[in-house]
Design a protein around this motif. Structure first.
Motif, mmCIF file in Angstrom:
data_model
loop_
_atom_site.group_PDB
_atom_site.id
_atom_site.type_symbol
_atom_site.label_atom_id
_atom_site.label_comp_id
_atom_site.label_asym_id
_atom_site.label_seq_id
_atom_site.Cartn_x
_atom_site.Cartn_y
_atom_site.Cartn_z
ATOM 1 N N ASP A 177 6.071 7.361 8.572
ATOM 2 C CA ASP A 177 6.476 6.230 9.387
ATOM 3 C C ASP A 177 5.765 6.298 10.728
ATOM 4 O OD1 ASP A 177 9.657 4.941 10.619
ATOM 5 O OD2 ASP A 177 7.656 4.098 10.524
ATOM 6 N N THR B 95 14.043 -3.239 8.113
ATOM 7 C CA THR B 95 14.670 -2.005 8.586
ATOM 8 C C THR B 95 15.988 -2.374 9.247
ATOM 9 O OG1 THR B 95 12.522 -0.982 8.929
ATOM 10 C CG2 THR B 95 14.373 -0.015 10.106
ATOM 11 N N ALA C 269 14.705 1.742 6.032
ATOM 12 C CA ALA C 269 13.941 0.604 5.522
ATOM 13 C C ALA C 269 14.369 0.366 4.074
ATOM 14 C CB ALA C 269 12.454 0.886 5.597
#
Ligand SMILES: Nc1ncnc2c1ncn2[C@@H]1O[C@H](COP(=O)(O)OS(=O)(=O)O)[C@@H](OP(=O)(O)O)[C@H]1O
Ligand SMILES: Nc1ncnc2c1ncn2[C@@H]1O[C@H](COP(=O)(O)OP(=O)(O)O)[C@@H](O)[C@H]1O
Length: 647
Positions: free
Chosen positions: A93, A281, A322
Motif C-alpha cells: 500500500d 477504502t 480496502a
C-alpha cells in the motif's frame, strides 16, 4: 540488518558504513518489506513545525538516527515508485507513504514536502517535513492534512514567535488535535524550569483559543539528546515522557466508529453480468454482511450481501480496509458516492460554511466556478461569499472582497449538485476538499467544511406543466443563446441588432441582452473589477437561461472577457443550444473606432480597469463562430450568424 538502541529498534538499514546518517533507498522492494514488516503495528503520522533555527532539522535528524531509522526519501521518488508499482493487488500500500493531497500532485503542483519513515517496537511513524520559504503555508497544509499530531518547536531563548502562532493556527484549521510542544535549546537557558513554565503557560493560552485539545510540552535539547529518546538528568524537575515515548504512546484515535460506516466508492467493479461490487477504502466505522446501508446522495437503501477482499470474503471489515461490497438490491451507485450505515448517515447538502486556504498566485474571485474535489467526487463549486479573512498571525477577522496567495478565509460555498459530507472536525475524509482551476487544472485552494447552510432536500425544483419543448413548439423555433463576446467597440451590439432585426423579420421570437442596458438595471450594483465582471456574467447567463426556457432566441452582447465565465454560461445550456460568437476586432481597430470615446479616456488614465488597456480580454479558443470585423461588413457578418442558426 536490525540494530537496537534503547527501546528503539531498527527497521531497515541501507546505510553506507561511513555516513553519519543513512542514505535513502527508494527501491520498491525496500518500501515493500518495510511496510510488510510493520503492517500490523499502529501508525502515527505527524508533522514538524518550526524553522531550521528552532532546531527542526536536528530534531528530525536525531530522531531518525537514534531510532536507527533508516528510511528516508523524497516524496517525488516515492510517488514515481508508487505509480510504477501499483497498489491494487493488495500487496503494497504505497498510498500509506504518499497519500497527502494526492490529487494535488496529479494536478501538477509541486509540493515540497518530504515524508520520512521510521519505526520502533511499538509504532511506525511517518513524519512530514515541510521546508520553509515562501510556499511554507501550502507545504504545511499539505503535510498537516493527513497528520494526527504536530510537533511545534520553540526556541527556549525566544519563546513564542509570530510564526509559532501561524503554524499553530494552520494546525488547528486542519483538524490536528494533538500538539507536542518541543521547547528546544533548554541547554542554552541552563535547563531553567521557570523559562519552560512561562513558555508552556503562554502556549496553553493560545491552544485554548485555537481549540487544540491536547498539548504535551517537553523541555528539550535536540542537539544533546536531552529528553529526546529517554529522560534527561538535566531536567530532574520534569516528570513527563521523552519525545519518543510520547510519540509512541499518545492516543490519537478518533472515535470514528461512533459515526457508523462511511465507504466512499472509488470504483464500481463489474467483471461480468452476475457481479456488481462497490470498491473503496472504509473511511470510518465497520460493516458486516446483512447490515442495512444507504447510498448517498441518492438516499436509496439496501443490505450488504458480501464483503469481498483480496483474502476472500470477510465476516467484518473496519476503517482503513480496502474492500468491495455487494448489495441485495440493484442500486445505481457510481464513483464518488458514499455508502453509509443506514442508522446514522451523513448529511447531504449543496451549500456550506467552510474554511479556505488560497494557494494560487491569482486571487480567488467570489462567484467564479472551480472544480471541487472531495473524496472520489468532483463537482462544480463557487465561493458565494467571503465572510471574513483571517490574519493567521493574530487570528483577527478582516473584511475581504478577494483572497490572495496563502490567505485563509471563512466562506460560503455553493455546489452545482448535492454531496454527502461530514463536518471536518468529525470526519476529515468527508469534510476536506480542494479547488481546481478549470482552465489551468492547477490546485488553487484547500478547504474544510464546517456545516451545511441549508439541506438540499429542502429546496425543490418547481415542476411546470408547460415546459421548454412545448413553448418552443408553439413558437416554431429552436431556443438558443447566441453569446457575442469581444472588446468594447468590437461590433457586438451592431451585429446583434442586425441579427435581431433579421430574426424578427423571419417571424422568430428573439431578445437582446446588452451590457450597457443590463448594467442600468439588474446589475447596477456592479463595476468593472474582475470580481464584479464575474458576477455580471453569472447573472446575465442565468437570465439568458430563463429566456431560452421561455422558448426565446436570446442574443447576449457583453464583453465577457474571461474564459471561465463564458464556460460557466455554456454549461447552463443543453448541447448545441449555446452559440459562442467571437466578434474579433483587433484592439487597435476598436480604439480607432472609439465609438463612445472611452478608449481615449482610458488611455488618459480616467477609466481604470478598461478591457484591453489595463484589464485582460481572454479570446475564445473554440467559438462556434468567429466574426472578423476587418474582413467583412456588419451586414455580412450578421448573415453568417443567421446561416449558422438555420443549420
Ligand atoms: N472599465 C471598463 N471596461 C470595459 N467597459 C467599460 C468600462 N467602463 C465602462 N465600460 C462600458 O461598459 C460596457 C461593458 O460592459 P459589459 O457588461 O459588457 O462588461 S463585462 O462583460 O462585464 O466585462 C462597455 O460597452 P461596450 O462598448 O458595448 O462593450 C463600455 O461602454
Ligand atoms: N464589420 C463590422 N462589424 C460591426 N461593427 C463595425 C464593423 N465595421 C465597423 N463597425 C463599427 O464599429 C462600431 C462597433 O460598436 P458597437 O457595436 O457598439 O461595439 P460593442 O457593442 O462591441 O461595444 C460601430 O460604430 C460600427 O459601425
Amino acid at each position: 540488518m536490525g540494530h537496537s538502541k534503547g527501546n528503539a529498534s531498527a527497521v531497515l538499514a541501507f546505510s553506507k558504513a561511513d555516513s553519519p546518517f543513512p542514505i535513502p533507498d527508494s527501491r520498491p522492494s525496500a518500501v515493500a518489506s518495510y511496510l510488510q514488516q510493520h503492517e500490523h503495528k499502529s501508525q502515527l503520522r505527524f508533522i514538524t513545525c518550526g524553522s531550521v533555527d528552532d532546531g527542526k532539522s536536528t530534531l528530525i535528524g536525531r530522531l531518525l538516527h537514534d531510532t536507527q531509522l533508516l528510511f528516508a526519501d523524497q516524496l517525488a521518488a516515492l510517488d514515481a515508485d508508487s505509480r510504477r508499482h501499483g497498489t491494487r493487488n493488495g500487496e503494497v500500500d504505497f498510498a500509506l507513504l504518499v497519500d497527502g493531497l494526492a490529487a494535488e500532485r496529479e494536478q501538477g503542483i509541486t509540493i515540497d514536502v518530504a515524508y520520512r519513515f521510521f519505526g520502533t517496537e511499538k509504532r511506525k511513524f511517518i513524519v512530514a517535513d515541510c521546508p520553509g520559504h515562501e510556499q511554507y503555508t501550502r507545504n504545511m497544509a499539505t503535510g498537516a492534512s493527513t497528520a494526527d499530531l504536530a510537533v511545534v518547536l520553540v526556541d527556549a531563548r525566544k519563546g513564542l514567535l509570530t510564526q509559532t502562532r501561524r503554524h499553530s493556527y494552520i494546525v488547528s484549521l486542519l483538524g490536528i488535535r494533538h500538539v507536542l510542544l518541543a521547547v528546544n535549546k533548554m541547554d542554552l537557558v541552563d535547563f531553567d524550569q521557570a523559562v519552560f513554565e512561562r513558555i508552556v503557560g503562554e502556549y496553553r493560552e493560545l491552544a485554548e483559543k485555537l481549540g487544540i485539545e491536547h498539548v504535551q510540552a517537553i523541555p528539550l535539547s535536540a542537539l544533546n539528546g536531552d529528553n529526546l529518546i529517554a529522560a534527561s538528568t538535566a531536567t530532574p524537575w520534569y516528570r513527563g515522557p521523552s519525545v519518543l515515548e510520547h510519540l509512541e504512546t499518545v492516543d490519537v484515535a478518533r472515535d470514528a466508529s461512533a459515526l457508523g460506516l462511511r465507504l466512499p466508492v472509488q470504483w464500481v467493479n463489474r467483471p461480468h453480468q452476475d457481479f456488481r461490487g462497490f470498491a473503496g477504502t472504509i473511511a470510518a466505522g465497520s460493516v458486516r454482511p446483512g447490515d442495512e446501508i444507504v447510498a448517498l446522495p441518492s438516499g436509496r437503501r439496501s443490505r450488504v450481501q458480501r464483503i469481498v477482499s483480496a483474502d476472500g470474503d470477510l465476516a467484518q471489515a473496519v476503517a482503513g480496509q480496502a474492500i468491495t461490497l455487494t448489495l441485495d438490491d440493484e442500486l445505481d451507485i457510481s464513483r464518488g458516492d458514499i455508502i453509509a450505515g443506514a442508522a446514522q448517515p451523513p448529511e447531504v447538502a449543496d451549500q456550506f460554511a467552510a474554511h479556505l486556504l488560497w494557494m494560487d498566485s491569482k486571487p480567488l474571485l467570489p462567484g467564479r466556478f472551480y472544480w471541487l474535489k472531495i473524496g472520489a467526487r468532483t463537482v462544480s463549486a463557487s465561493i458565494t461569499e467571503i465572510k471574513h479573512k483571517i490574519d493567521v498571525n493574530t487570528q483577527a477577522q478582516l473584511a475581504a472582497k478577494q483572497l490572495e496567495l496563502n490567505e485563509v478565509a471563512y466562506c460560503n460555498l455553493g455546489l452545482d449538485q448535492p454531496i454527502a459530507f461530514e463536518a471536518y472536525r468529525d470526519n476529515r475524509e468527508l469534510g476536506s476538499f480542494i479547488l481546481i482551476d478549470r482552465q489551468t487544472n492547477a490546485t488553487v485552494a484547500a478547504g474544510t467544511l464546517d456545516f451545511a447552510l441549508r439541506r438540499a432536500a429542502n429546496i425543490h425544483w418547481q415542476a411546470v406543466d408547460v415546459d421548454k419543448a412545448a413553448r418552443a413548439r408553439s413558437k416554431q423555433q429552436r431556443p438558443r443563446c447566441v453569446w457575442f463576446t469581444g472588446l468594447s467597440g468590437s461590433g457586438k451590439s451592431t451585429i446583434a441588432n442586425l441579427v435581431d432585426a433579421q430574426l424578427h423579420a423571419l417571424g422568430h421570437h428573439s431578445f437582446i441582452l446588452d451590457g450597457d442596458n443590463v448594467r442600468h438595471g439588474l446589475n447596477k450594483d456592479l463595476g468593472f473589477t474582475d470580481g464584479d465582471r464575474v458576477e455580471n456574467i453569472r447573472r446575465v447567463a442565468e437570465v439568458a437561461k430563463l429566456m431560452t426556457d421561455a422558448g426565446l432566441i436570446v442574443l447576449v452582447s457583453f464583453i465577457s472577457p474571461f474564459r471561465a465565465e463564458r464556460q460557466l454560461a455554456r454549461e447552463l445550456f443543453e448541447d448545441g443550444e449555446f452559440v459562442e460568437v467571437h466578434v474579433d476586432t483587433p484592439l487597435a481597430e476598436a480604439e480607432r473606432r472609439d465609438v463612445k470615446g472611452l478608449y481615449a479616456k482610458a488611455r488618459a488614465g480616467k477609466i481604470p480597469n478598461f478591457t484591453g488597456i489595463d484589464s485582460p480580454y481572454e479570446a475564445p479558443q473554440a467559438p462556434e463562430l468567429r466574426l472578423a470585423t476587418l474582413d467583412e461588413d456588419a451586414q455580412a457578418l450578421a448573415q453568417r450568424v443567421i446561416d449558422y442558426l438555420r443549420d
